[in-house]
Design a protein around this motif. Sequence first.
Motif, short mmCIF file in Angstrom:
data_model
loop_
_atom_site.label_atom_id
_atom_site.label_comp_id
_atom_site.label_asym_id
_atom_site.label_seq_id
_atom_site.Cartn_x
_atom_site.Cartn_y
_atom_site.Cartn_z
N LYS A 134 0.82 -1.21 0.00
CA LYS A 134 0.00 0.00 0.00
C LYS A 134 0.85 1.26 0.00
N PRO A 135 0.60 2.16 -0.95
CA PRO A 135 1.31 3.44 -0.94
C PRO A 135 0.59 4.39 0.01
N ARG A 136 1.05 4.54 1.23
CA ARG A 136 0.35 5.37 2.21
C ARG A 136 1.09 6.68 2.43
N SER A 166 -3.78 -6.52 -8.23
CA SER A 166 -3.15 -5.96 -7.04
C SER A 166 -1.99 -5.05 -7.44
N GLU A 167 -1.74 -4.08 -6.58
CA GLU A 167 -0.72 -3.06 -6.92
C GLU A 167 0.71 -3.57 -6.75
N VAL A 168 1.55 -3.15 -7.68
CA VAL A 168 2.99 -3.37 -7.54
C VAL A 168 3.64 -1.99 -7.45
N ALA A 188 -1.49 5.58 -8.81
CA ALA A 188 -1.40 6.97 -9.23
C ALA A 188 -0.02 7.57 -8.88
N ARG A 189 0.45 7.25 -7.68
CA ARG A 189 1.73 7.83 -7.23
C ARG A 189 2.90 7.26 -8.00
N SER A 190 2.70 6.11 -8.63
CA SER A 190 3.80 5.45 -9.37
C SER A 190 3.71 5.68 -10.87
N VAL A 301 -13.83 -0.38 -8.01
CA VAL A 301 -14.59 0.16 -6.88
C VAL A 301 -14.15 -0.50 -5.57
N GLU A 302 -14.02 0.30 -4.51
CA GLU A 302 -13.66 -0.29 -3.22
C GLU A 302 -14.92 -0.73 -2.46
N VAL A 303 -14.87 -2.01 -2.06
CA VAL A 303 -16.00 -2.62 -1.33
C VAL A 303 -15.41 -3.35 -0.14
#
Length: 350
Positions: A134-136, A166-168, A188-190, A301-303
Amino acid sequence: MVVVMKADATDADINGVCAVIEEHGLEPLLMPGNVMAIGIPSEVPTDLREPLQQKLQILPGVSKVTQVSRPFKLASREFHSQDTIVRAGGVEIGGERFVVMAGPCSIESYEQLKSAAEIVKANGATVLRGGAFKPRTSPYSFQGLAIEGLRIMQQVGKEVGITTVSEVMSPDMVETVAEHVDILQIGARSMQNFPLLIEAGKSGKPTLLKRGMWAPIDDFLLAAEYLLAHGNPNVMLCERGVTPLDKSYTRNTLDLAAIPVLKEHSHLPVIVDPSHGTGVAKYVKSMSLAALAAGADGLMVEVHPDPRTALSDAAQALPPDSFAEMMSALREMSAVTGRSMTMGARSSRI
Ligand code: PEP
Ligand code: MN
């Protein structure tokens, strides 16, 4: 530059065009379609443009030679007029069906993800999302379960029978994430993490590229160009909102106009993320319907089975009943937009 061949051009004509391009130290790219087109993806030196265009124009079998007017080339419709369909784990993205990718922001446990997967699948989503890396913004926030999260995702994907994304976050993790999920997500940040784009490009793995919250359309498509130029044709674009004028109402401003713009200038599938695009669960349904109406190919969508306990992005997570309601509204609307939606495992046309 793109050389469009006549419908009756022969293989010898095509080879002749390629030979002239190669003689100038450039690499031709064959682009079969209704008629054959031959592109030159790399930058053609300015002083070479006119003479090369004139030389190619008079070759046998050539219909016309055009300069590509955009800085991105492989991502451009000028290079590739037909819509790209990305196939990932049995799901087609960019085709006739409107694809819903749904699931929690973060993978928190096996139980949480399994429950989320069953909820989203039962309501017609065909891709399960969930972040393990997670990019926090804060280093003190939950950072994700890392490899353990990927293992959970792989297991749940198999058990429930659903495609996974899933994000890398870093180039050295591309291989590992690609082994565990069907689709890589670049956050987005990457978006301008060029070593990451190059590695994901080389992997050839279906990749969902999110637009940076600060990124103009050209920069977004040039980031997609990195993936394409490094050998990955399976690229999907994701609009997820840009930095808002006023953060007191929404986390980002979902750029709905980006949907027809991207569809006009690029052949790549366009996915919309109304969860990060608004940051507010109660606005997700209306933005999802708007995305479908505007011509998007799908949603992310986040669920969450219980958003009150979510370890990240709780305010924007839909609870199961809201997700069900949203999916039913989307199905109704898909009938009038000429798209279809897959319902659970049944694959019925609505
Ligand atoms: C996410 O999908 O959870 C995420 C972090 O998205 P974005 O990169 O768009 O902020
Ligand atoms: Mn999130």
